[in-house]
Structures are given as structure tokens and as C-alpha cells.
Design a protein around this motif. Structure first.
Motif, PDB file in Angstrom:
ATOM      1  N   LEU A 138     -32.854  54.480  10.620  1.00  0.00           N
ATOM      2  CA  LEU A 138     -33.103  53.149  11.173  1.00  0.00           C
ATOM      3  C   LEU A 138     -33.914  52.304  10.199  1.00  0.00           C
ATOM      4  O   LEU A 138     -33.654  51.100  10.048  1.00  0.00           O
ATOM      5  CB  LEU A 138     -33.825  53.263  12.510  1.00  0.00           C
ATOM      6  CG  LEU A 138     -33.031  53.909  13.650  1.00  0.00           C
ATOM      7  CD1 LEU A 138     -33.918  54.063  14.886  1.00  0.00           C
ATOM      8  CD2 LEU A 138     -31.782  53.099  13.993  1.00  0.00           C
ATOM      9  N   ARG A 139     -34.885  52.898   9.546  1.00  0.00           N
ATOM     10  CA  ARG A 139     -35.675  52.151   8.551  1.00  0.00           C
ATOM     11  C   ARG A 139     -34.789  51.670   7.404  1.00  0.00           C
ATOM     12  O   ARG A 139     -34.912  50.527   6.948  1.00  0.00           O
ATOM     13  CB  ARG A 139     -36.804  53.026   8.017  1.00  0.00           C
ATOM     14  CG  ARG A 139     -37.904  53.332   9.024  1.00  0.00           C
ATOM     15  CD  ARG A 139     -39.100  54.003   8.371  1.00  0.00           C
ATOM     16  NE  ARG A 139     -40.043  54.456   9.368  1.00  0.00           N
ATOM     17  CZ  ARG A 139     -40.087  55.697   9.859  1.00  0.00           C
ATOM     18  NH1 ARG A 139     -39.210  56.611   9.403  1.00  0.00           N
ATOM     19  NH2 ARG A 139     -40.965  56.030  10.772  1.00  0.00           N
ATOM     20  N   ALA A 182     -41.837  44.794  13.582  1.00  0.00           N
ATOM     21  CA  ALA A 182     -42.363  43.540  14.135  1.00  0.00           C
ATOM     22  C   ALA A 182     -43.845  43.386  13.823  1.00  0.00           C
ATOM     23  O   ALA A 182     -44.312  42.301  13.474  1.00  0.00           O
ATOM     24  CB  ALA A 182     -42.124  43.500  15.650  1.00  0.00           C
ATOM     25  N   GLU A 183     -44.587  44.472  13.921  1.00  0.00           N
ATOM     26  CA  GLU A 183     -46.020  44.426  13.613  1.00  0.00           C
ATOM     27  C   GLU A 183     -46.262  44.090  12.145  1.00  0.00           C
ATOM     28  O   GLU A 183     -47.250  43.431  11.804  1.00  0.00           O
ATOM     29  CB  GLU A 183     -46.663  45.769  13.955  1.00  0.00           C
ATOM     30  CG  GLU A 183     -46.730  46.055  15.446  1.00  0.00           C
ATOM     31  CD  GLU A 183     -47.226  47.457  15.739  1.00  0.00           C
ATOM     32  OE1 GLU A 183     -47.494  48.215  14.766  1.00  0.00           O
ATOM     33  OE2 GLU A 183     -47.349  47.812  16.929  1.00  0.00           O
ATOM     34  N   CYS A 199     -37.721  53.490  18.918  1.00  0.00           N
ATOM     35  CA  CYS A 199     -38.309  52.185  19.228  1.00  0.00           C
ATOM     36  C   CYS A 199     -39.515  51.895  18.353  1.00  0.00           C
ATOM     37  O   CYS A 199     -39.767  50.740  17.977  1.00  0.00           O
ATOM     38  CB  CYS A 199     -38.707  52.124  20.699  1.00  0.00           C
ATOM     39  SG  CYS A 199     -37.314  52.058  21.849  1.00  0.00           S
ATOM     40  N   ALA A 200     -40.269  52.947  18.025  1.00  0.00           N
ATOM     41  CA  ALA A 200     -41.466  52.759  17.208  1.00  0.00           C
ATOM     42  C   ALA A 200     -41.135  52.193  15.826  1.00  0.00           C
ATOM     43  O   ALA A 200     -41.927  51.450  15.243  1.00  0.00           O
ATOM     44  CB  ALA A 200     -42.212  54.081  17.067  1.00  0.00           C
ATOM     45  N   VAL A 201     -39.947  52.530  15.321  1.00  0.00           N
ATOM     46  CA  VAL A 201     -39.535  51.979  14.018  1.00  0.00           C
ATOM     47  C   VAL A 201     -39.407  50.466  14.109  1.00  0.00           C
ATOM     48  O   VAL A 201     -39.900  49.727  13.243  1.00  0.00           O
ATOM     49  CB  VAL A 201     -38.193  52.596  13.572  1.00  0.00           C
ATOM     50  CG1 VAL A 201     -37.683  51.903  12.309  1.00  0.00           C
ATOM     51  CG2 VAL A 201     -38.356  54.088  13.328  1.00  0.00           C
ATOM     52  N   LEU A 202     -38.759  49.979  15.158  1.00  0.00           N
ATOM     53  CA  LEU A 202     -38.549  48.543  15.295  1.00  0.00           C
ATOM     54  C   LEU A 202     -39.843  47.838  15.692  1.00  0.00           C
ATOM     55  O   LEU A 202     -40.115  46.729  15.212  1.00  0.00           O
ATOM     56  CB  LEU A 202     -37.451  48.274  16.331  1.00  0.00           C
ATOM     57  CG  LEU A 202     -36.101  48.940  16.070  1.00  0.00           C
ATOM     58  CD1 LEU A 202     -35.052  48.377  17.027  1.00  0.00           C
ATOM     59  CD2 LEU A 202     -35.658  48.771  14.628  1.00  0.00           C
ATOM     60  N   TRP A 236     -38.747  42.726  18.693  1.00  0.00           N
ATOM     61  CA  TRP A 236     -37.815  43.855  18.689  1.00  0.00           C
ATOM     62  C   TRP A 236     -37.353  44.108  20.123  1.00  0.00           C
ATOM     63  O   TRP A 236     -37.932  43.592  21.082  1.00  0.00           O
ATOM     64  CB  TRP A 236     -38.467  45.117  18.118  1.00  0.00           C
ATOM     65  CG  TRP A 236     -39.453  45.756  19.060  1.00  0.00           C
ATOM     66  CD1 TRP A 236     -40.752  45.385  19.271  1.00  0.00           C
ATOM     67  CD2 TRP A 236     -39.201  46.845  19.952  1.00  0.00           C
ATOM     68  NE1 TRP A 236     -41.327  46.169  20.237  1.00  0.00           N
ATOM     69  CE2 TRP A 236     -40.410  47.080  20.664  1.00  0.00           C
ATOM     70  CE3 TRP A 236     -38.082  47.635  20.219  1.00  0.00           C
ATOM     71  CZ2 TRP A 236     -40.514  48.078  21.625  1.00  0.00           C
ATOM     72  CZ3 TRP A 236     -38.190  48.634  21.181  1.00  0.00           C
ATOM     73  CH2 TRP A 236     -39.401  48.849  21.871  1.00  0.00           C
ATOM     74  N   GLY A 237     -36.295  44.894  20.249  1.00  0.00           N
ATOM     75  CA  GLY A 237     -35.813  45.173  21.590  1.00  0.00           C
ATOM     76  C   GLY A 237     -34.723  46.227  21.620  1.00  0.00           C
ATOM     77  O   GLY A 237     -34.502  46.951  20.638  1.00  0.00           O
TER      78      GLY A 237
END
Length: 265
Positions: free
Chosen positions: A79-80, A123-124, A116-119, A131-132
Motif C-alpha cells: 500500500l505504501r 494524511a498525518e 488503514c494505518a498506512v493511509l 483518508w478513507g
């Protein structure tokens, strides 16, 4: 150019990614587009960057990651890399990045949370504004714990089954997203024969809407959504949809429809 109206999102799932469609959307005030890493045979980001790079700053862009040429994956490392590739190919940072159909990988709460933590981390870090999660079938996700997404994107409209609508509403209640977006309001095409057999205007308080306008307007209420993504390579079709946004939903008819839909299961 009309004033921007973020309720209509130009979806690029089946789009040919032509520049004239994007400029036509802008002329109508449609300033949001939705794409994904796997659209246009995994070339959507690159083609958008090539044909409309100078226009993209005029749009609010949402994209999705999760599908790869060898299948679906929620692996954080993949995902990254997909997110890195999206930013490089688009030539700009997307406003929203969505996890694409996580149900395809049958995740448990831990797997979904790591994805979800990747997205959320992107955003952070300022790599996207929000993100969503985008889900075609939200039913397998009900009951899973995850960081609360900024955006939840679900199927909407009259062709969505009762169980899918109920599951989408359950996710909204459990996750509390800031925004809910609908997609596929015509179930694939506004010219599908099914739209010759039903009259969506019965759901509106006014009688001067076209059936296409009525079906699109109802998609904002099944389930409740602030914006709806719709695919179109036809500027006149898009113009018709935008022209129907002012019509009011008959909530009594809508409530009766939901009750009958549940009873038919």
C-alpha cells in the motif's frame, strides 16, 4: 464556468480519461474526480498526469489503492508503494486516498487496522488531506474495528440491495466518518434496460424531473450521502444530472420503499 458543486463527483472507473470530459466537468462546476490505481488497466494515474496535469489542481482528487496487477492486497508495504506511485504519476498530492474494497482480502480487525494505518499515516504526513475506505460490499466489514476513516464510500441508489444498504449504515454508525460518498448510482449504466421498467420520479416531491435525474437524486438518500460519484464520458449526461440536484426527496415514499425492500429479503 459554474460555481463549484462538490455533491457531484466525476467517477473515472469506465472513463476514457479524455481531457475534454474534464474541461466539460469544470464548466458545469463539477470539480471533484474519483479514480483508483487499477482504473484504465492500472494506468489511470499516469494518463491523468499526462493528459490533464495542468488541470488537476482545479479538481479535488480522490483515489484508491488496494488492487495490484497480481490481485488484491492489504499488505502495508504494498500500500505504501502504491501511494508513492500515485503521487509520482499524478504529479500532485490527492485530496483523499481510499482503501479500495478491503473486503476482497477478507480481513480481520487487525489486518484492516494495519492497512488503514498506512493511509492515516499518509494524511498525518501531509501526503493527502484525508483518508478513507471505499467498499463495494460492506457486509463483511460490519463488526470490524478500525481507525475512524475521514471518508466512507459505498454503493448508492435504487439498485442496491437491502442488506448492503443496512451494512453501509451500520458502518457509518460504528465508524463515524466525516463524510459518506455514494457510487455507481445507476448500477453500471443509465441506459440499462432496468431504467425503462421503473419510474424513479415517484421518490421526488416534484414531477418535472427526468427519470435519470430522479434516479441520481435518490442515490443521495440510499444510503445518506453528501456526494455521489458517477461515471460519464458525455457532457450532456453530466449536465442533466447536475440539473436535477435541486429536487426534493419524498421521505415518506423513501421510508416505505426501505420497509418493502427489507420485507422482500
Amino acid at each position: 464556468m459554474r460555481a463549484a458543486d462538490r455533491r457531484v463527483v466525476l467517477g473515472l472507473h469506465r472513463s476514457r480519461h479524455r481531457r475534454d470530459i474534464l474541461t466539460g466537468a469544470l464548466d458545469l462546476g463539477v470539480t471533484a474526480i474519483d479514480t483508483a490505481s487499477n482504473y484504465l488497466h492500472h494506468r489511470s494515474h499516469r494518463v491523468l498526469g499526462e493528459v490533464a496535469g495542468d488541470l488537476l489542481t482545479e479538481f479535488v482528487i480522490s483515489t484508491k489503492v488496494g488492487y495490484f496487477k497480481d490481485g488484491h492486497s492489504l499488505a502495508p508495504t504494498r500500500l505504501r508503494k502504491a501511494l508513492d506511485a500515485a503521487l509520482a504519476e499524478l504529479g500532485c498530492e490527492p485530496d483523499t486516498v481510499l482503501l479500495h474494497n478491503p473486503e476482497r482480502s477478507a480481513p480481520d480487525s487487525e489486518v484492516l487496522s494495519h492497512a488503514c494505518a498506512v493511509l492515516a499515516g499518509a494524511a498525518e504526513q501531509g501526503r493527502c488531506a484525508s483518508w478513507g475506505i471505499s467498499t463495494w460490499d460492506p457486509r463483511p466489514l460490519v463488526g470490524l474495528d478500525t481507525p475512524c476513516p475521514d471518508v466512507l464510500m459505498v454503493r448508492s441508489g435504487l439498485l442496491v440491495s437491502s442488506s448492503v444498504l443496512d451494512a453501509a449504515e451500520a458502518l457509518v454508525a460504528a465508524w463515524g466518518p466525516t463524510q459518506v460518498r455514494g457510487m455507481s448510482p445507476f448500477g453500471g449504466s443509465a441506459t440499462d434496460p432496468v431504467w425503462q421498467k421503473i419510474d424513479p420520479t415517484m421518490f421526488l416531491r416534484s414531477s418535472d424531473a427526468t427519470p435519470v435525474q430522479a434516479a441520481f437524486r435518490v442515490a443521495f438518500a440510499l444510503p445518506g450521502a453528501e456526494a455521489v460519484a458517477v461515471g460519464s464520458d458525455d457532457a450532456e449526461h453530466l449536465r442533466e444530472l447536475c440539473g436535477g440536484l435541486g429536487h426534493k426527496i419524498d421521505t415518506d415514499v423513501l421510508q416505505t420503499y426501505r420497509q418493502l425492500l427489507r420485507q422482500s429479503v
